[in-house]
Design a protein around this motif. Structure first.
Motif, PDB file in Angstrom:
ATOM      1  N   ILE A 107       0.844  -1.192   0.000  1.00  0.00           N
ATOM      2  CA  ILE A 107       0.000   0.000   0.000  1.00  0.00           C
ATOM      3  C   ILE A 107       0.882   1.245   0.000  1.00  0.00           C
ATOM      4  CG2 ILE A 107      -1.646   1.366   1.356  1.00  0.00           C
ATOM      5  CD1 ILE A 107      -2.923  -0.991  -0.050  1.00  0.00           C
ATOM      6  N   GLY A 108       0.514   2.198  -0.880  1.00  0.00           N
ATOM      7  CA  GLY A 108       1.297   3.415  -1.046  1.00  0.00           C
ATOM      8  C   GLY A 108       2.162   3.394  -2.287  1.00  0.00           C
ATOM      9  N   LYS A 109       2.312   2.202  -2.886  1.00  0.00           N
ATOM     10  CA  LYS A 109       3.129   2.069  -4.088  1.00  0.00           C
ATOM     11  C   LYS A 109       2.242   1.898  -5.319  1.00  0.00           C
ATOM     12  CE  LYS A 109       6.868  -0.091  -1.458  1.00  0.00           C
ATOM     13  NZ  LYS A 109       7.750  -1.265  -1.310  1.00  0.00           N
ATOM     14  N   ASN A 110       2.757   2.286  -6.478  1.00  0.00           N
ATOM     15  CA  ASN A 110       2.009   2.162  -7.733  1.00  0.00           C
ATOM     16  C   ASN A 110       2.218   0.769  -8.309  1.00  0.00           C
ATOM     17  OD1 ASN A 110       2.638   5.086  -7.248  1.00  0.00           O
ATOM     18  ND2 ASN A 110       1.322   5.307  -9.035  1.00  0.00           N
ATOM     19  N   VAL A 111       1.388  -0.161  -7.873  1.00  0.00           N
ATOM     20  CA  VAL A 111       1.628  -1.562  -8.225  1.00  0.00           C
ATOM     21  C   VAL A 111       0.393  -2.292  -8.756  1.00  0.00           C
ATOM     22  CG1 VAL A 111       3.562  -1.827  -6.637  1.00  0.00           C
ATOM     23  CG2 VAL A 111       1.236  -2.262  -5.814  1.00  0.00           C
ATOM     24  N   SER A 112      -0.764  -1.650  -8.798  1.00  0.00           N
ATOM     25  CA  SER A 112      -1.975  -2.372  -9.191  1.00  0.00           C
ATOM     26  C   SER A 112      -2.120  -2.442 -10.709  1.00  0.00           C
ATOM     27  CB  SER A 112      -3.212  -1.706  -8.578  1.00  0.00           C
ATOM     28  OG  SER A 112      -3.671  -0.636  -9.380  1.00  0.00           O
ATOM     29  N   SER A 113      -3.137  -3.148 -11.139  1.00  0.00           N
ATOM     30  CA  SER A 113      -3.444  -3.243 -12.578  1.00  0.00           C
ATOM     31  C   SER A 113      -4.415  -2.153 -13.019  1.00  0.00           C
ATOM     32  CB  SER A 113      -4.017  -4.624 -12.895  1.00  0.00           C
ATOM     33  OG  SER A 113      -3.060  -5.631 -12.638  1.00  0.00           O
ATOM     34  N   GLY A 114      -4.523  -1.095 -12.229  1.00  0.00           N
ATOM     35  CA  GLY A 114      -5.398   0.024 -12.552  1.00  0.00           C
ATOM     36  C   GLY A 114      -6.457   0.281 -11.501  1.00  0.00           C
ATOM     37  N   CYS A 115      -6.760  -0.741 -10.696  1.00  0.00           N
ATOM     38  CA  CYS A 115      -7.716  -0.558  -9.605  1.00  0.00           C
ATOM     39  C   CYS A 115      -7.066   0.193  -8.451  1.00  0.00           C
ATOM     40  CB  CYS A 115      -8.224  -1.913  -9.117  1.00  0.00           C
ATOM     41  SG  CYS A 115      -9.336  -2.746 -10.272  1.00  0.00           S
ATOM     42  N   ILE A 116      -7.895   0.566  -7.483  1.00  0.00           N
ATOM     43  CA  ILE A 116      -7.433   1.227  -6.263  1.00  0.00           C
ATOM     44  C   ILE A 116      -7.420   0.195  -5.146  1.00  0.00           C
ATOM     45  CG2 ILE A 116      -7.919   3.019  -4.570  1.00  0.00           C
ATOM     46  CD1 ILE A 116      -7.082   4.104  -7.293  1.00  0.00           C
ATOM     47  N   ARG A 117      -6.234  -0.140  -4.668  1.00  0.00           N
ATOM     48  CA  ARG A 117      -6.103  -1.093  -3.568  1.00  0.00           C
ATOM     49  C   ARG A 117      -6.065  -0.358  -2.233  1.00  0.00           C
ATOM     50  NH1 ARG A 117      -1.106  -5.072  -5.362  1.00  0.00           N
ATOM     51  NH2 ARG A 117      -1.910  -5.698  -7.423  1.00  0.00           N
ATOM     52  N   MET A 118      -6.702  -0.976  -1.232  1.00  0.00           N
ATOM     53  CA  MET A 118      -6.690  -0.444   0.133  1.00  0.00           C
ATOM     54  C   MET A 118      -6.419  -1.585   1.104  1.00  0.00           C
ATOM     55  SD  MET A 118     -10.107   1.975  -0.021  1.00  0.00           S
ATOM     56  CE  MET A 118      -9.816   2.689   1.601  1.00  0.00           C
ATOM     57  N   ARG A 119      -5.979  -1.244   2.305  1.00  0.00           N
ATOM     58  CA  ARG A 119      -5.896  -2.253   3.354  1.00  0.00           C
ATOM     59  C   ARG A 119      -7.300  -2.783   3.628  1.00  0.00           C
ATOM     60  NH1 ARG A 119      -2.389   1.883   5.009  1.00  0.00           N
ATOM     61  NH2 ARG A 119      -0.201   1.205   5.101  1.00  0.00           N
ATOM     62  N   ASN A 120      -7.417  -4.056   3.941  1.00  0.00           N
ATOM     63  CA  ASN A 120      -8.743  -4.651   4.123  1.00  0.00           C
ATOM     64  C   ASN A 120      -9.563  -3.943   5.199  1.00  0.00           C
ATOM     65  OD1 ASN A 120      -8.578  -6.606   2.104  1.00  0.00           O
ATOM     66  ND2 ASN A 120      -7.533  -8.053   3.458  1.00  0.00           N
ATOM     67  N   LYS A 121      -8.925  -3.578   6.308  1.00  0.00           N
ATOM     68  CA  LYS A 121      -9.684  -2.905   7.376  1.00  0.00           C
ATOM     69  C   LYS A 121     -10.199  -1.548   6.898  1.00  0.00           C
ATOM     70  CE  LYS A 121      -5.645  -0.830   9.687  1.00  0.00           C
ATOM     71  NZ  LYS A 121      -6.015   0.581   9.380  1.00  0.00           N
ATOM     72  N   ASP A 122      -9.423  -0.891   6.018  1.00  0.00           N
ATOM     73  CA  ASP A 122      -9.840   0.417   5.503  1.00  0.00           C
ATOM     74  C   ASP A 122     -10.974   0.286   4.497  1.00  0.00           C
ATOM     75  OD1 ASP A 122      -7.907   1.622   7.058  1.00  0.00           O
ATOM     76  OD2 ASP A 122      -6.453   1.836   5.430  1.00  0.00           O
ATOM     77  N   VAL A 123     -10.861  -0.688   3.580  1.00  0.00           N
ATOM     78  CA  VAL A 123     -11.904  -0.827   2.564  1.00  0.00           C
ATOM     79  C   VAL A 123     -13.203  -1.330   3.193  1.00  0.00           C
ATOM     80  CG1 VAL A 123     -11.479  -3.210   1.795  1.00  0.00           C
ATOM     81  CG2 VAL A 123     -12.270  -1.492   0.153  1.00  0.00           C
ATOM     82  N   GLU A 124     -13.098  -2.084   4.273  1.00  0.00           N
ATOM     83  CA  GLU A 124     -14.311  -2.530   4.971  1.00  0.00           C
ATOM     84  C   GLU A 124     -15.035  -1.340   5.600  1.00  0.00           C
ATOM     85  OE1 GLU A 124     -12.933  -5.531   7.653  1.00  0.00           O
ATOM     86  OE2 GLU A 124     -12.317  -6.864   5.999  1.00  0.00           O
ATOM     87  N   GLU A 125     -14.270  -0.430   6.176  1.00  0.00           N
ATOM     88  CA  GLU A 125     -14.870   0.790   6.737  1.00  0.00           C
ATOM     89  C   GLU A 125     -15.497   1.632   5.636  1.00  0.00           C
ATOM     90  OE1 GLU A 125     -13.190   3.306  10.204  1.00  0.00           O
ATOM     91  OE2 GLU A 125     -12.496   4.339   8.383  1.00  0.00           O
ATOM     92  N   LEU A 126     -14.772   1.774   4.511  1.00  0.00           N
ATOM     93  CA  LEU A 126     -15.287   2.548   3.379  1.00  0.00           C
ATOM     94  C   LEU A 126     -16.551   1.908   2.821  1.00  0.00           C
ATOM     95  CD1 LEU A 126     -14.566   4.969   1.427  1.00  0.00           C
ATOM     96  CD2 LEU A 126     -13.573   3.223  -0.072  1.00  0.00           C
ATOM     97  N   PHE A 127     -16.548   0.601   2.709  1.00  0.00           N
ATOM     98  CA  PHE A 127     -17.681  -0.162   2.167  1.00  0.00           C
ATOM     99  C   PHE A 127     -18.957   0.129   2.950  1.00  0.00           C
ATOM    100  CE2 PHE A 127     -20.324  -3.926   1.706  1.00  0.00           C
ATOM    101  CZ  PHE A 127     -20.180  -4.288   0.374  1.00  0.00           C
ATOM    102  N   ASP A 128     -18.860   0.165   4.276  1.00  0.00           N
ATOM    103  CA  ASP A 128     -20.034   0.412   5.123  1.00  0.00           C
ATOM    104  C   ASP A 128     -20.502   1.864   5.059  1.00  0.00           C
ATOM    105  OD1 ASP A 128     -19.983  -2.227   5.920  1.00  0.00           O
ATOM    106  OD2 ASP A 128     -18.827  -1.823   7.744  1.00  0.00           O
ATOM    107  N   MET A 129     -19.601   2.746   4.691  1.00  0.00           N
ATOM    108  CA  MET A 129     -19.870   4.180   4.703  1.00  0.00           C
ATOM    109  C   MET A 129     -20.438   4.697   3.373  1.00  0.00           C
ATOM    110  SD  MET A 129     -16.858   7.015   5.183  1.00  0.00           S
ATOM    111  CE  MET A 129     -16.014   5.786   6.174  1.00  0.00           C
TER     112      MET A 129
END
Length: 218
Positions: A107-129
């Motif tokens: 996380i923090g590095k430009n390494v994905s295939s174009g998607c936005i990666r997040m830490r699981n705990k962060d994306v879970e919080e975002l998902f609920d919000m």
């Protein structure tokens, strides 16, 4: 000779955004802004930042799309490289979304295939919000890291560079299709007309020469 992208940020904002810096249409709007310059995802409500998260976007080979999108799907339990949550975006030229990861150390590095990666705990919080239909504004370099070149594009290409070319050709009255980032036959025919008008070899493809004449490079 390598041509460095000099006016990238201004072109992208001018052609791909129609808003000013305050994106919320209403005081109680909730929306997401993703800043690829700093690799941060910000959640806004009432035009104030309520959450901030570190992210990993795409690289120069597989850049994250720039523009205004909408969350059109939400799902959980994907696992593996997609982590624990997925928020799909309506990018017209491919399947892109905001999701978790099984490699949090990247996380923090430009390494994905174009998607936005997040830490699981962060994306879970975002998902609920974040409800489906939430607007997502992505700003940053079209190449993924800001140091790349405008690549040659032709029939079958997809992405923001195609979108920018379509926008310019439409403004010139040469292209009549959607500005969707998909280099189809309509786009190819418009490029050929542009090349004829400028006394260029009629290849149907776009190289540095065409980008420059279209005003996309200095």
């Amino acid at each position: 000779m390598k041509f460095i992208i000099k006016t990238l940020t201004f072109i992208a904002i001018l052609l791909l955004f129609s808003q000013v810096r305050t994106y919320g249409e209403k005081q109680d709007d909730i929306y997401i802004k993703i800043d690829l310059w700093t690799n941060r995802l910000l959640v806004f409500k009432e035009n104030e930042v309520t959450r901030q998260y570190d992210i990993s976007p795409g690289n120069e080979q597989t850049p994250t799309p720039i523009g205004m999108f909408t969350v059109v799907g939400k799902s959980s339990g994907w696992g593996g490289g997609f982590g624990s949550r997925w928020l799909g975006l309506n990018v017209p030229w491919g399947d892109f979304g905001i999701h978790g990861t099984n490699k949090p150390t990247l996380i923090g590095k430009n390494v994905s295939s174009g998607c936005i990666r997040m830490r699981n705990k962060d994306v879970e919080e975002l998902f609920d919000m974040i409800p489906q239909g939430t607007r997502v504004y992505i700003e940053g370099p079209l190449t993924g890291m800001g140091e790349g070149e405008f690549k040659n594009i032709a029939y079958g290409s997809k992405g923001n560079l195609v979108q920018l070319v379509q926008n310019r050709l439409k403004a010139m009255g040469l292209y009549f299709g959607p500005i969707d980032g998909i280099y189809d036959k309509g786009t190819e025919n418009a490029v050929k007309q542009f090349q004829k008008l400028n006394h260029l070899p009629v290849t149907g493809g776009v190289s540095i020469r065409e980008y420059t004449l279209l005003g996309l490079l200095e």
